[in-house]
Write a protein that holds these residues in place. Sequence first.
Motif, short mmCIF file in Angstrom:
data_model
loop_
_atom_site.label_atom_id
_atom_site.label_comp_id
_atom_site.label_asym_id
_atom_site.label_seq_id
_atom_site.Cartn_x
_atom_site.Cartn_y
_atom_site.Cartn_z
N UNK A 89 0.82 -1.20 0.00
CA UNK A 89 0.00 0.00 0.00
C UNK A 89 0.86 1.26 0.00
N UNK A 90 2.02 1.18 0.67
CA UNK A 90 2.94 2.34 0.65
C UNK A 90 3.48 2.56 -0.76
N UNK A 91 3.76 1.42 -1.45
CA UNK A 91 4.25 1.51 -2.83
C UNK A 91 3.17 2.12 -3.73
N UNK A 92 1.94 1.66 -3.54
CA UNK A 92 0.82 2.21 -4.32
C UNK A 92 0.70 3.71 -4.13
N UNK A 93 0.76 4.11 -2.86
CA UNK A 93 0.65 5.53 -2.53
C UNK A 93 1.78 6.31 -3.20
N UNK A 94 2.99 5.75 -3.15
CA UNK A 94 4.15 6.43 -3.75
C UNK A 94 3.98 6.54 -5.27
N UNK A 95 3.49 5.45 -5.90
CA UNK A 95 3.27 5.50 -7.36
C UNK A 95 2.23 6.56 -7.72
N UNK A 96 1.16 6.59 -6.92
CA UNK A 96 0.09 7.56 -7.16
C UNK A 96 0.66 8.98 -7.07
N UNK A 97 1.40 9.24 -6.01
CA UNK A 97 1.94 10.59 -5.82
C UNK A 97 2.93 10.96 -6.92
N UNK A 98 3.69 9.98 -7.37
CA UNK A 98 4.66 10.27 -8.45
C UNK A 98 3.92 10.64 -9.73
N UNK A 99 2.82 9.96 -10.00
CA UNK A 99 2.04 10.29 -11.21
C UNK A 99 1.46 11.70 -11.10
N UNK B 195 -7.72 22.91 -0.62
CA UNK B 195 -6.28 22.62 -0.45
C UNK B 195 -5.97 21.20 -0.92
N UNK B 196 -6.77 20.24 -0.49
CA UNK B 196 -6.50 18.86 -0.88
C UNK B 196 -6.75 18.65 -2.38
N UNK B 197 -7.83 19.24 -2.89
CA UNK B 197 -8.12 19.07 -4.33
C UNK B 197 -7.03 19.68 -5.19
N UNK B 198 -6.44 20.77 -4.71
CA UNK B 198 -5.35 21.37 -5.48
C UNK B 198 -4.08 20.53 -5.36
N UNK B 199 -3.83 19.98 -4.19
CA UNK B 199 -2.65 19.11 -4.04
C UNK B 199 -2.78 17.89 -4.96
N UNK B 200 -3.98 17.40 -5.12
CA UNK B 200 -4.20 16.25 -6.01
C UNK B 200 -4.33 16.66 -7.47
N UNK B 201 -4.28 17.95 -7.74
CA UNK B 201 -4.41 18.52 -9.10
C UNK B 201 -5.76 18.19 -9.74
N UNK B 202 -6.77 18.04 -8.90
CA UNK B 202 -8.13 17.97 -9.45
C UNK B 202 -8.51 19.41 -9.81
N UNK B 203 -8.30 20.30 -8.85
CA UNK B 203 -8.47 21.73 -9.13
C UNK B 203 -7.08 22.31 -9.40
N UNK B 204 -6.97 23.10 -10.46
CA UNK B 204 -5.68 23.69 -10.81
C UNK B 204 -5.59 25.14 -10.34
#
Length: 312
Positions: free
Chosen positions: A2-12, A208-217
């Motif tokens: 799950x840590x690897x998944x999280x890291x892959x997600x964040x890298x993308x 703040x969270x939506x911008x960190x996830x780049x849903x909102x730009x």
Amino acid sequence: MSEQNQANFEAKIEADISIEPKDWMPDAYRQNLIRQIGQHAHSEVVGMLPEANWLTRAPTLRRKAILLAKIQDEAGHGLYLYSAAETLGCSRQDIYQKLLDEKMKYSSIFNYPTLSWADIGVIGWLVDGAAIVNQVALCRASYGPYARAMVKICKEESFHQRQGYEAVMALAEGTDEQKAMLQDAINRFWWPVLTMFGPNDSDSPHSAQSMAWKIKRFSNDELRQKFVDNTVPQVEALGMTIPDPDLVWDEELGHYRFGEIDWEEFYQVIKGNGICNHERLSAKRKGWEDGAWVREGAMAHSRKQKSVKTAA
Ligand code: BYC
């Protein structure tokens, strides 16, 4: 794992690689998207109602044909967005039921009535105009199906905005009565349109969270400011005024400064206490009930197709 998944997600996210339906994503990201895309889809289909109110009273056949096409486009936008939400694992029926049960929101702007023909032009020009400012940014949202739906929607919104401006230009060049009707529509819609961008950044729990996830730009306030800067010259070109005594061009900032939005009214409207909330949801509930036979027919047809295929 799950840590690897999280890291892959964040890298993308970091590398601007879109997240696709089969990719691993944090549950909070998924739920936030279902919330936003669902609210967006509901806004499209509820937004058909105030305009439909004028279909039988459009002043010419040409205006009627354009309005009809625009309203049908809104239904299509709802369809793309419900489909995008379904890729996240929620059923369309489930999120639509949440709209009917008042457990999910739709845009505050559609709880205001359309009292004159000028309101229809002003909706195309200002409401779709505000929607474009918000949605162009969403074309780069990190979730692939949402971003791709937005590209197509923006093309149609652009036509909507232009037809709206063309309709208000005709009124602005018309009789004194037509000009007064247009000014009245601008006066009623200006402030509600500014609230379409959501609460001020400091009061926006999801930003703040939506911008960190780049849903909102861009933030709510940035987009609102962009809309005001784009629109004031258009109002002036029409020879109309904006109902805001505090509106002023700030040379140093390179932006218009504008007055305080009535946030109390906004929160009342999104709580269900706007002028048309009850009417809008009643119309949608009635539509859902009246359409039951269509859904049943479509499901029976699909079951039959499946059984024919299985037998073959
Ligand atoms: N109305 O933390 P925030 C169209 C809610 S349709 C109602 O800033 P977020 C058209 C918000 O949901 C275009 N509710 O949230 C169709 C949240 O509540 P919950 C519609 C609003 O999501 C037909 C709470 O307030 N466009 O163009 O980060 C005919 C806190 O807000 C509103 C979209 O839906 C509002 N105005 O940012 C003609 C665009 N504002 O969920 C035209 C997609 C906020 O915690 N959506 N709320 O219960 C977005 O871009 C974002 O969701 C928003 C809000 C900017 C709207």
